[in-house]
Design a protein around this motif. Structure first.
Motif, PDB file in Angstrom:
ATOM      1  N   GLY A 475       0.831  -1.195   0.000  1.00 15.33           N
ATOM      2  CA  GLY A 475       0.000   0.000   0.000  1.00 15.33           C
ATOM      3  C   GLY A 475       0.865   1.243   0.000  1.00 15.33           C
ATOM      4  O   GLY A 475       1.685   1.460  -0.884  1.00 15.33           O
ATOM      5  N   ASP A 476       0.696   2.064   1.037  1.00 16.09           N
ATOM      6  CA  ASP A 476       1.504   3.272   1.159  1.00 16.09           C
ATOM      7  C   ASP A 476       2.643   3.106   2.164  1.00 16.09           C
ATOM      8  O   ASP A 476       3.220   4.089   2.627  1.00 16.09           O
ATOM      9  N   VAL A 477       2.974   1.860   2.513  1.00 19.25           N
ATOM     10  CA  VAL A 477       4.045   1.585   3.483  1.00 19.25           C
ATOM     11  C   VAL A 477       5.300   1.143   2.716  1.00 19.25           C
ATOM     12  O   VAL A 477       5.247   0.261   1.858  1.00 19.25           O
ATOM     13  N   ILE A 478       6.418   1.771   3.035  1.00 16.28           N
ATOM     14  CA  ILE A 478       7.728   1.428   2.460  1.00 16.28           C
ATOM     15  C   ILE A 478       8.544   0.711   3.528  1.00 16.28           C
ATOM     16  O   ILE A 478       8.647   1.177   4.667  1.00 16.28           O
ATOM     17  N   PHE A 479       9.148  -0.419   3.155  1.00 14.57           N
ATOM     18  CA  PHE A 479       9.932  -1.221   4.095  1.00 14.57           C
ATOM     19  C   PHE A 479      11.337  -1.390   3.517  1.00 14.57           C
ATOM     20  O   PHE A 479      11.508  -1.974   2.455  1.00 14.57           O
ATOM     21  N   LEU A 480      12.365  -0.873   4.234  1.00 10.07           N
ATOM     22  CA  LEU A 480      13.764  -0.945   3.810  1.00 10.07           C
ATOM     23  C   LEU A 480      14.536  -1.816   4.800  1.00 10.07           C
ATOM     24  O   LEU A 480      14.433  -1.607   6.016  1.00 10.07           O
ATOM     25  N   VAL A 481      15.322  -2.762   4.292  1.00 10.73           N
ATOM     26  CA  VAL A 481      15.983  -3.748   5.148  1.00 10.73           C
ATOM     27  C   VAL A 481      17.485  -3.722   4.916  1.00 10.73           C
ATOM     28  O   VAL A 481      17.948  -3.807   3.775  1.00 10.73           O
ATOM     29  N   TYR A 482      18.254  -3.615   6.011  1.00  9.99           N
ATOM     30  CA  TYR A 482      19.696  -3.830   5.982  1.00  9.99           C
ATOM     31  C   TYR A 482      19.995  -4.919   7.011  1.00  9.99           C
ATOM     32  O   TYR A 482      20.147  -4.658   8.202  1.00  9.99           O
ATOM     33  N   ILE A 483      20.028  -6.158   6.580  1.00  9.18           N
ATOM     34  CA  ILE A 483      20.195  -7.359   7.415  1.00  9.18           C
ATOM     35  C   ILE A 483      19.048  -7.426   8.425  1.00  9.18           C
ATOM     36  O   ILE A 483      17.971  -7.878   8.101  1.00  9.18           O
ATOM     37  N   ASP A 484      19.257  -6.974   9.667  1.00 12.41           N
ATOM     38  CA  ASP A 484      18.185  -7.011  10.666  1.00 12.41           C
ATOM     39  C   ASP A 484      17.777  -5.617  11.142  1.00 12.41           C
ATOM     40  O   ASP A 484      16.965  -5.499  12.059  1.00 12.41           O
ATOM     41  N   ASP A 485      18.322  -4.574  10.542  1.00 17.73           N
ATOM     42  CA  ASP A 485      17.923  -3.197  10.834  1.00 17.73           C
ATOM     43  C   ASP A 485      16.992  -2.723   9.723  1.00 17.73           C
ATOM     44  O   ASP A 485      17.324  -2.831   8.544  1.00 17.73           O
ATOM     45  N   CYS A 486      15.840  -2.182  10.106  1.00 16.95           N
ATOM     46  CA  CYS A 486      14.821  -1.848   9.118  1.00 16.95           C
ATOM     47  C   CYS A 486      14.282  -0.445   9.363  1.00 16.95           C
ATOM     48  O   CYS A 486      14.298   0.067  10.494  1.00 16.95           O
ATOM     49  N   VAL A 487      13.801   0.162   8.301  1.00 19.26           N
ATOM     50  CA  VAL A 487      13.136   1.460   8.357  1.00 19.26           C
ATOM     51  C   VAL A 487      11.775   1.329   7.691  1.00 19.26           C
ATOM     52  O   VAL A 487      11.669   0.811   6.572  1.00 19.26           O
ATOM     53  N   LEU A 488      10.735   1.772   8.391  1.00 25.03           N
ATOM     54  CA  LEU A 488       9.376   1.788   7.866  1.00 25.03           C
ATOM     55  C   LEU A 488       8.967   3.228   7.608  1.00 25.03           C
ATOM     56  O   LEU A 488       9.171   4.096   8.465  1.00 25.03           O
ATOM     57  N   MET A 489       8.379   3.493   6.439  1.00 31.54           N
ATOM     58  CA  MET A 489       7.912   4.830   6.083  1.00 31.54           C
ATOM     59  C   MET A 489       6.479   4.732   5.594  1.00 31.54           C
ATOM     60  O   MET A 489       6.138   3.821   4.832  1.00 31.54           O
ATOM     61  N   SER A 490       5.650   5.680   6.038  1.00 35.16           N
ATOM     62  CA  SER A 490       4.256   5.701   5.608  1.00 35.16           C
ATOM     63  C   SER A 490       3.635   7.041   5.992  1.00 35.16           C
ATOM     64  O   SER A 490       4.041   7.651   6.998  1.00 35.16           O
ATOM     65  N   PRO A 491       2.623   7.496   5.237  1.00 32.20           N
ATOM     66  CA  PRO A 491       1.903   8.718   5.648  1.00 32.20           C
ATOM     67  C   PRO A 491       1.121   8.526   6.936  1.00 32.20           C
ATOM     68  O   PRO A 491       0.768   9.509   7.593  1.00 32.20           O
ATOM     69  N   SER A 492       0.848   7.264   7.315  1.00 37.12           N
ATOM     70  CA  SER A 492       0.028   6.983   8.487  1.00 37.12           C
ATOM     71  C   SER A 492       0.794   6.159   9.508  1.00 37.12           C
ATOM     72  O   SER A 492       1.340   5.092   9.177  1.00 37.12           O
ATOM     73  N   ASN A 493       0.788   6.627  10.753  1.00 36.39           N
ATOM     74  CA  ASN A 493       1.406   5.858  11.830  1.00 36.39           C
ATOM     75  C   ASN A 493       0.623   4.584  12.101  1.00 36.39           C
ATOM     76  O   ASN A 493       1.195   3.563  12.498  1.00 36.39           O
TER      77      ASN A 493
END
Length: 817
Positions: A475-493
């Protein structure tokens, strides 16, 4: 080292060359005339007599594995082609054992590029082959340092040996260390695992026991304990420092890095996280941690680590009798680390990580594929800019004990780790651990975890990117992965919270820790400011560099990282580096810094990195100047202040033969190479940059600029495709025109014409088609090549040292400070 005792091999080699070379009179070789058969000589099979030859390790030849840090080849001396094998088989002298054997898996240094003679870091080891061969005997008194006999050698010859005689007294095993005897009433100490007597290698004889048998050591049960061959060779190499230029040369000289070595360093620098993995005082082994003042905290961390593994059933205890016959039982090792807050450097966690000893695994038996992808910093910066433009929420996640959350790929049996508390009915002599989950340390561990995570993310509705395998959409959620460290981005918490719940309740259950707003990711400090900008910086890494360089006092700061008046070169006649700091370690940290947040030091760092294999004092001073520049800019980095009206821009420049140094041009091919520099910006924010030597030798300024342009667009075109992919998912980007468009700025008219027009001039037709790959994008209008004045070319600071005013102008335009 090459002397009259090897004369028979030299005569035979000369005869072989003459017999295979065509004569002017007959236009045929003597071998063809004699045999009446056309036998065309293959030049690639002829090599320089006496040249260094590197023979593949015997275990690798037998398709067995070797330790990761163990040398994969050994040094030998080429003595001509084998008379009893194919023409591609060489006779190689082993400098240690004096054995000459036919070898096929070899590499020859025909031009003696690895041999220059001067041992700046090690004393020259003695050529040990002279003793077992019987041609030389050891002197009773060691000569003084830097002394030579009249013949230039440290050894004195003796009479030619009588090959009919047996000379056991003169042939000693000089490689086997002494093993301490154990008293009869004393428990035996742990020694290397006993192995059968060494079998003949592919040379036809053993390498470590060509001499008399050393004093035997027996345990209480009568078992003979011998050190392994690998252990003996390791001790010997550490003692002697066996490298080509130390063994083959008796005269003084030096060993600058070869062209291949410099390009290998350049390729290694493209992965800054891996390149920066050098000595960290907060990372240590178990025995080192137990000597630290905070050893109690590490011991508590060890107890927690074992408890976590047992409570999650990552292994089970089984009797050794259940282990399949022939299965290797692998050791477990501890890795200790203090975790500090990136801004205050305060220790907030003591971590003890239990690892499998991956070096004891064998390819094809307990591991196969090992590659595992990670998200790139270019992708991370691109989405940070999008989050800033669209007002997205950014959250950081950490998978707790990530690797063991995945099941093991293959059955592994482990010895008990140190610190394990045994129940009364269990002991390490009778039981072992059978792994059920993917414990850290295995060679395939990262790949197994990545496949498990990919399967879990797909299971909760995520779709992987076609461009970056560690980027996922839902949907509007972006998931970025570096091994086991991740960043989630989205317009909605709320959408982010739902994703976290889905991961915890998925079929592949994940243990996830929500770290909140992104403030520290992969060692980079991330600051979201009130004025709508993002600042990326690494003050803690700069502080570490300054500490290594001893620049923490009242050292005078510098305004630029490199002197415009000094061109770094090999400096073969310069003073050796005084080793006041660890050159490679500092270069590794500087490379991580440059690739992550500081493009302003790209040129200076890369120039110094070229000479990591043998730095001179001049190179050390250049590194210290970079440190003095960083001392005055320690809190700076990159500031993202996006301009929604702009899309992709790419700035490209090249310095044609900028390393030209006439005094060394004849011996150093790197002086003819040009340097490429490029920066890719999105909405006026830098997301990718590079400063590197070109692998091809450009014949003109136009060619150098065109090669730089082609290299930059190889990085740019996938980014444009990534932007199209994001738009296809319905994610709005900037207010600019919907079509992804890029302007490339170039300051060379010849390169502009070559990029725009599909015609080839006589002086440019030699350029390979691989450098014309972007022309279709130019013709479709996706990429627009534009001219730019040299004084406005910001990538000029990535190709050469600049005066302070021009350097500051370009740095401000690129990094906003």
């Amino acid at each position: 080292m090459i002397n009259v005792h090897l004369w028979p091999y030299g005569l035979r080699h000369d005869a072989n060359v003459r017999n295979a070379t065509a004569t002017i009179k007959h236009k045929k070789s003597p071998l063809e005339l004699w045999s009446q058969v056309q036998v065309a000589p293959k030049i690639r099979h002829f090599h320089t007599f006496g040249c260094p030859t590197y023979v593949l390790d015997n275990k690798l030849q037998a398709q067995q594995g070797v330790q990761k840090w163990k040398s994969q080849a050994r040094l030998g001396v080429y003595l001509g082609a084998s008379p009893t094998h194919a023409r591609s088989v060489s006779l190689v002298l082993n400098p240690r054992t004096a054995h000459v054997s036919p070898q096929f898996h070899v590499k020859h240094d025909d031009f003696f590029e690895t041999v220059t003679g001067k041992a700046t870091d090690f004393d020259q080891p003695e050529p040990e082959w002279k003793y077992p061969s019987g041609l030389y005997q050891r002197t009773t008194k060691k000569p003084k340092e830097n002394t030579r006999s009249e013949g230039g050698s440290l050894f004195r010859p003796i009479r030619a040996p009588n090959w009919q005689e047996s000379r056991p007294s003169e042939v000693r095993n000089i490689h086997t260390p002494e093993i301490p005897q154990v008293a009869a009433n004393q428990q035996p100490t742990e020694l290397p695992e006993p192995v059968p007597p060494p079998v003949p290698t592919q040379e036809g004889a053993t390498e470590s026991a060509q001499a008399s048998t050393p004093t035997e050591h027996r345990t209480r049960s009568g078992r003979v304990v011998k050190p392994t061959q690998r252990y003996q060779e390791g001790l010997e190499q550490r003692r002697q420092g066996l490298v080509a230029w130390e063994i083959l040369m008796d005269q003084e000289g030096e060993s600058p890095p070869t062209t291949a070595e410099q390009f290998e360093i350049q390729r290694a620098m493209e992965d800054p996280v891996a390149f920066a993995a050098t000595a960290d005082p907060d990372t240590m082994y178990l025995h080192e941690a137990m000597c630290e003042p905070d050893r109690e905290q590490f011991m508590l961390a060890m107890q927690k680590e074992i408890h976590d593994h047992e409570s999650r059933k990552h292994w089970e205890v089984v009797p050794k009798s259940q282990v399949p016959k022939g299965t290797k039982i692998i050791d477990m090792v501890w890795s200790m680390k203090r975790k500090r807050r990136i801004d205050t450097r305060e220790i907030y966690k003591w971590k003890a990580r239990l690892n499998v000893h991956g070096g004891q695994q064998e390819y094809g038996l307990n591991y196969w594929e090992t590659y595992s992808p990670v998200v790139g910093w270019t992708t991370l910066r691109f989405f940070f800019i999008l989050a800033l433009l669209r007002g997205w929420h950014c959250r950081q996640l950490d998978f707790v004990l990530a690797f063991p959350q995945a099941p093991t790929e293959v059955c592994l049996y482990m010895n008990f780790p140190k610190g394990y508390q045994f129940p009364p009915e269990i002991s390490k002599e009778t039981h072992v651990l059978k792994l059920l989950r993917n414990i850290y340390g295995t060679k395939q561990g990262p790949r197994v975890w990545n496949k498990y995570l990919d399967q879990g993310l797909r299971g909760v509705g995520f779709t992987p990117s076609r461009i970056d395998p560690c980027l996922y959409y839902k949907g509007d959620v972006i998931f970025l992965v570096y091994i086991d460290d991740c960043v989630l981005m989205s317009p909605s918490n709320d959408h982010i919270n739902q994703v976290i719940k889905d991961l915890q309740n998925a079929k592949e259950t994940f243990t996830v820790e929500d770290l909140g707003l992104v403030t520290d990711f992969l060692g980079v400090k991330v600051e979201f400011t009130k004025d709508g900008t993002i600042k990326l910086s690494q003050p803690q890494l700069i502080a570490s560099v300054l500490k290594d360089l001893h620049l923490q006092g009242n050292t005078k700061e510098r305004r630029t990282p490199a002197l415009q008046s000094v061109l770094l070169h090999k400096d073969p006649e310069g003073d050796p580096f005084n080793k006041e700091f660890h050159y490679r370690s500092v270069i590794g940290k500087l490379n991580f810094l440059e690739k992550s947040t500081r493009p302003d030091i790209s040129y200076a760092v890369h120039q110094c990195a070229r000479f990591s294999s043998q730095p001179k004092q001049s190179h050390g001073l250049a590194v210290k100047r970079i440190g003095k520049y960083l001392k005055g800019t320690a809190d700076q980095g990159i500031i993202f202040k996006p301009d929604p009206s702009k899309s992709f821009h790419c700035w490209v420049d090249a310095d044609f033969a900028g390393n030209w140094y006439p005094d060394h041009a004849a011996t150093d091919p790197m002086t003819s190479k040009s340097r490429s520099g490029w920066v890719i910006t999105y909405t006026n924010c830098p997301i990718a940059w590079a400063s590197k030597m070109q692998t091809l030798t450009a014949l003109s300024t136009t060619e150098a600029e065109y090669l730089a342009l082609s290299t930059a667009l190889r990085e740019l075109i996938p980014l444009m495709e990534l932007t199209k992919e994001v738009r296809e998912l319905g994610i709005h980007l900037t207010q600019a025109q919907p079509k992804v468009h890029c302007k490339v700025f170039e300051d060379n008219s010849g390169a502009l014409e070559m990029a725009r027009l599909p015609k080839i001039w006589p002086r440019t037709k030699h350029i390979n088609n691989q450098y014309h790959h972007f022309r279709d994008h130019v013709q479709r209008g996706d990429i627009e090549i534009q001219a730019i004045a040299t004084e406005d070319q910001i990538t000029d600071m990535l190709t050469k040292a600049l005066p302070e005013d021009l350097y500051t102008k370009f740095r401000t335009a690129l990094q906003m400070w």
